[in-house]
Design an enzyme around this catalytic site. Structure first.
Site, PDB file in Angstrom:
ATOM      1  N   TYR A   1       0.899  -1.190   0.003  1.00 30.70           N
ATOM      2  CA  TYR A   1       0.079  -0.058   0.013  1.00 30.70           C
ATOM      3  C   TYR A   1       1.045   1.396  -0.178  1.00 30.70           C
ATOM      4  O   TYR A   1       1.435   1.748   0.994  1.00 30.70           O
ATOM      5  CB  TYR A   1      -0.925   0.073   1.405  1.00 30.70           C
ATOM      6  CG  TYR A   1      -2.119  -1.278   1.311  1.00 30.70           C
ATOM      7  CD1 TYR A   1      -2.044  -1.992   0.075  1.00 30.70           C
ATOM      8  CD2 TYR A   1      -2.494  -1.535   2.407  1.00 30.70           C
ATOM      9  CE1 TYR A   1      -3.062  -3.140   0.143  1.00 30.70           C
ATOM     10  CE2 TYR A   1      -3.271  -2.507   2.425  1.00 30.70           C
ATOM     11  CZ  TYR A   1      -3.644  -3.150   1.364  1.00 30.70           C
ATOM     12  OH  TYR A   1      -4.629  -4.231   1.588  1.00 30.70           O
TER      13      TYR A   1
ATOM     14  N   PRO B   1     -18.887   1.367  -4.218  1.00 30.18           N
ATOM     15  CA  PRO B   1     -19.708   1.074  -3.051  1.00 30.18           C
ATOM     16  C   PRO B   1     -20.739   0.147  -3.442  1.00 30.18           C
ATOM     17  O   PRO B   1     -21.366   0.127  -4.606  1.00 30.18           O
ATOM     18  CB  PRO B   1     -20.334   2.500  -2.742  1.00 30.18           C
ATOM     19  CG  PRO B   1     -19.205   3.417  -3.467  1.00 30.18           C
ATOM     20  CD  PRO B   1     -18.692   2.964  -4.670  1.00 30.18           C
ATOM     21  N   LEU B   2     -21.276  -0.437  -2.604  1.00 24.74           N
ATOM     22  CA  LEU B   2     -22.414  -1.491  -2.577  1.00 24.74           C
ATOM     23  C   LEU B   2     -23.660  -0.686  -3.042  1.00 24.74           C
ATOM     24  O   LEU B   2     -23.952   0.187  -2.409  1.00 24.74           O
ATOM     25  CB  LEU B   2     -22.512  -2.279  -1.220  1.00 24.74           C
ATOM     26  CG  LEU B   2     -21.539  -3.337  -0.922  1.00 24.74           C
ATOM     27  CD1 LEU B   2     -22.020  -3.662   0.647  1.00 24.74           C
ATOM     28  CD2 LEU B   2     -21.847  -4.473  -1.652  1.00 24.74           C
TER      29      LEU B   2
ATOM     30  N   PRO C   1     -15.354  -5.026   2.318  1.00 23.53           N
ATOM     31  CA  PRO C   1     -16.733  -4.921   3.102  1.00 23.53           C
ATOM     32  C   PRO C   1     -17.853  -4.236   2.673  1.00 23.53           C
ATOM     33  O   PRO C   1     -19.036  -4.429   2.902  1.00 23.53           O
ATOM     34  CB  PRO C   1     -16.350  -4.905   4.612  1.00 23.53           C
ATOM     35  CG  PRO C   1     -15.187  -4.014   4.734  1.00 23.53           C
ATOM     36  CD  PRO C   1     -14.436  -4.613   3.491  1.00 23.53           C
TER      37      PRO C   1
HETATM   38  N1  LIG Z   1      -6.446  -8.989   0.808  1.00 25.50           N
HETATM   39  C1  LIG Z   1      -6.459  -8.254  -0.281  1.00 25.50           C
HETATM   40  O1  LIG Z   1      -6.231  -8.367  -1.566  1.00 25.50           O
HETATM   41  C2  LIG Z   1      -7.038  -6.733   0.003  1.00 25.50           C
HETATM   42  C3  LIG Z   1      -7.749  -5.931  -1.187  1.00 25.50           C
HETATM   43  C4  LIG Z   1      -8.360  -4.952  -0.935  1.00 25.50           C
HETATM   44  C5  LIG Z   1      -8.555  -4.485   0.405  1.00 25.50           C
HETATM   45  N2  LIG Z   1      -7.765  -5.133   1.456  1.00 25.50           N
HETATM   46  C6  LIG Z   1      -7.868  -4.778   2.825  1.00 25.50           C
HETATM   47  O2  LIG Z   1      -9.310  -4.753   2.913  1.00 25.50           O
HETATM   48  C7  LIG Z   1      -9.799  -3.189   3.553  1.00 25.50           C
HETATM   49  C8  LIG Z   1     -11.049  -2.828   3.147  1.00 25.50           C
HETATM   50  O3  LIG Z   1     -11.356  -2.563   2.133  1.00 25.50           O
HETATM   51  P1  LIG Z   1     -11.259  -1.347   1.221  1.00 25.50           P
HETATM   52  O4  LIG Z   1     -11.017  -0.171   2.141  1.00 25.50           O
HETATM   53  O5  LIG Z   1     -10.612  -1.343   0.009  1.00 25.50           O
HETATM   54  O6  LIG Z   1     -12.801  -1.488   0.805  1.00 25.50           O
HETATM   55  P2  LIG Z   1     -13.999  -1.090   1.872  1.00 25.50           P
HETATM   56  O7  LIG Z   1     -13.902  -1.086   3.205  1.00 25.50           O
HETATM   57  O8  LIG Z   1     -15.264  -2.034   1.047  1.00 25.50           O
HETATM   58  O9  LIG Z   1     -14.536   0.322   1.481  1.00 25.50           O
HETATM   59  C9  LIG Z   1     -13.618   1.463   1.429  1.00 25.50           C
HETATM   60  C10 LIG Z   1     -14.436   2.596   0.755  1.00 25.50           C
HETATM   61  O10 LIG Z   1     -15.573   3.127   1.573  1.00 25.50           O
HETATM   62  C11 LIG Z   1     -15.779   4.264   1.769  1.00 25.50           C
HETATM   63  N3  LIG Z   1     -16.202   4.671   2.970  1.00 25.50           N
HETATM   64  C12 LIG Z   1     -15.680   3.793   4.293  1.00 25.50           C
HETATM   65  N4  LIG Z   1     -16.848   4.312   5.230  1.00 25.50           N
HETATM   66  C13 LIG Z   1     -17.504   5.152   4.606  1.00 25.50           C
HETATM   67  C14 LIG Z   1     -18.763   6.066   5.172  1.00 25.50           C
HETATM   68  N5  LIG Z   1     -19.082   5.924   6.471  1.00 25.50           N
HETATM   69  N6  LIG Z   1     -19.451   6.777   4.458  1.00 25.50           N
HETATM   70  C15 LIG Z   1     -19.102   6.972   3.031  1.00 25.50           C
HETATM   71  N7  LIG Z   1     -18.291   6.338   2.444  1.00 25.50           N
HETATM   72  C16 LIG Z   1     -17.465   5.462   3.334  1.00 25.50           C
HETATM   73  C17 LIG Z   1     -14.373   4.851   1.658  1.00 25.50           C
HETATM   74  O11 LIG Z   1     -14.055   6.155   1.354  1.00 25.50           O
HETATM   75  P3  LIG Z   1     -13.574   7.117   2.434  1.00 25.50           P
HETATM   76  O12 LIG Z   1     -12.105   7.194   2.664  1.00 25.50           O
HETATM   77  O13 LIG Z   1     -13.990   8.640   1.838  1.00 25.50           O
HETATM   78  O14 LIG Z   1     -14.275   7.009   3.979  1.00 25.50           O
HETATM   79  C18 LIG Z   1     -13.672   3.934   0.742  1.00 25.50           C
HETATM   80  O15 LIG Z   1     -13.954   4.752  -0.515  1.00 25.50           O
HETATM   81  C19 LIG Z   1      -8.433  -2.426   3.178  1.00 25.50           C
HETATM   82  O16 LIG Z   1      -8.374  -1.236   3.768  1.00 25.50           O
HETATM   83  C20 LIG Z   1      -7.294  -3.414   3.048  1.00 25.50           C
HETATM   84  O17 LIG Z   1      -6.461  -3.159   4.358  1.00 25.50           O
HETATM   85  C21 LIG Z   1      -7.314  -6.457   1.228  1.00 25.50           C
END
Ligand SMILES: NC(=O)c1ccc[n+]([C@@H]2O[C@H](COP(=O)([O-])OP(=O)(O)OC[C@H]3O[C@@H](n4cnc5c(N)ncnc54)[C@H](OP(=O)(O)O)[C@@H]3O)[C@@H](O)[C@H]2O)c1
Length: 288
Positions: free
Chosen positions: A64, A220-221, A214
């Site tokens: 990252y 976004p979902l 998630p």
């Molecule tokens: N193992 C793997 O291959 C892999 C791949 C991807 C991710 N990951 C891990 O999984 C974690 C979660 O995945 P992710 O962060 O990509 O996706 P996510 O948690 O599904 O969604 C994050 C997105 O949602 C937005 N968001 C979060 N809370 C919100 C709220 N209350 N209101 C409006 N928007 C909101 C964030 O924007 P804002 O920043 O504006 O809040 C961001 O754009 C990552 O941080 C990473 O650590 C692992």
């Protein structure tokens, strides 16, 4: 023993007790998870807020930024509270275009474990996930050489616990035949439920399942059923999605990502939402 007022309570990863509500740090890097954040101090504040609110599970990766989220975590939180557990992953590099080329040969894995130790400022990594597949999802194929390399680093005392990410059920089983795993981190949410059977099988074994994306990740979902249920509960779709995951299975740990302390607070409050049997049945129709 760790007690928490965070929704979902706690889970034990190997010997490490963590809050089921964790924090995914990926969103703290710059655009496309490359380079530094636009708001450096804001990123530090999100991490400090997570710990102040009682979160004891932070998910990161040397990929990252690369290295950016690890450096931010160290700057914001080192020396780390005893209760905090940082989970990292190895198995992918970054290219100048922002791609995620696999890097699962033994030499790359060893280098990546040492880079994670250095950038996080740790002598031992609590939990390392081997990232498999590619950006489009899991891919079949043996993980033996790569996972044996990590098991060797574990025997050397550089890693406490192992997990796999972006893995097929066959790869999960192959890893378990080499060394115990304490978690699987795969893509899963209300609308993407390919791992339903795997989650239940892991729950029976006491192994955690940590869904990435998630909230849908980069897109976004969106679902009319989700919007309807959320409107009825006077909640956001994101709150419903997180509360549903906590209810889906006790071995599910949340690592929603955000670059905003306000969103982090909203998500904690949202995950505590109570869902009725009718709500759950309606939501269950989305990803089936
Ligand atoms: N193992 C793997 O291959 C892999 C791949 C991807 C991710 N990951 C891990 O999984 C974690 C979660 O995945 P992710 O962060 O990509 O996706 P996510 O948690 O599904 O969604 C994050 C997105 O949602 C937005 N968001 C979060 N809370 C919100 C709220 N209350 N209101 C409006 N928007 C909101 C964030 O924007 P804002 O920043 O504006 O809040 C961001 O754009 C990552 O941080 C990473 O650590 C692992």
């Amino acid at each position: 023993m760790l007690t928490t007022s965070l929704p979902g309570g706690t889970w034990t990863l190997g010997g490490l007790t963590v809050t089921r509500f964790g924090y995914g740090a990926m969103q703290l890097a710059g655009p496309r998870v490359m380079g530094p954040p636009a708001d450096h101090d804001g990123a530090l504040a999100v991490l400090r807020t997570a710990v102040e609110l009682g979160i004891t599970h932070i998910d990161t990766s040397a990929a990252y930024g690369p290295h950016v989220t690890n450096q931010l975590i160290r700057e914001a939180l080192h020396p780390y509270p005893d209760a905090l557990h940082i989970v990292t992953k190895v198995g992918a590099n970054r290219d100048p275009q922002g791609g995620w080329p696999p890097a699962r040969d033994p030499q790359s894995l060893r280098r990546s474990v040492h880079e994670n130790l250095e950038t996080l400022g740790l002598d031992v990594l609590d939990l390392v996930n081997l990232r498999l597949g590619d950006a489009t999802g899991p891919r079949p194929g043996s993980l033996a050489e790569a996972f044996e390399t990590l098991a060797d680093l574990q025997r050397q005392g550089l890693i406490r616990h192992l997990g796999v990410s972006n893995a097929t059920p066959e790869q999960v089983a192959e890893a378990q035949a080499i060394a115990p795993i304490v978690c699987v981190q795969n893509m899963y949410n209300l609308a993407h439920r390919r791992d339903d059977e795997l989650i239940d099988a892991l729950a029976g074994q006491g192994v955690a399942y940590v869904p990435f994306f998630p909230l849908g990740g980069f897109s976004p979902l969106q679902s009319s059923v989700l919007s309807t249920v959320a409107a009825r509960l006077e909640a956001t779709p994101m709150s419903v999605a997180l509360a549903w995951l906590l209810r889906r299975s006790p071995n599910i740990l949340l690592i929603p990502g955000t670059s905003s302390a306000a969103h982090l607070r909203e998500n904690i409050a949202g995950a505590a939402l109570s869902l009725s049997a009718d709500d759950l049945a309606e939501l269950d129709t989305i990803g089936r």
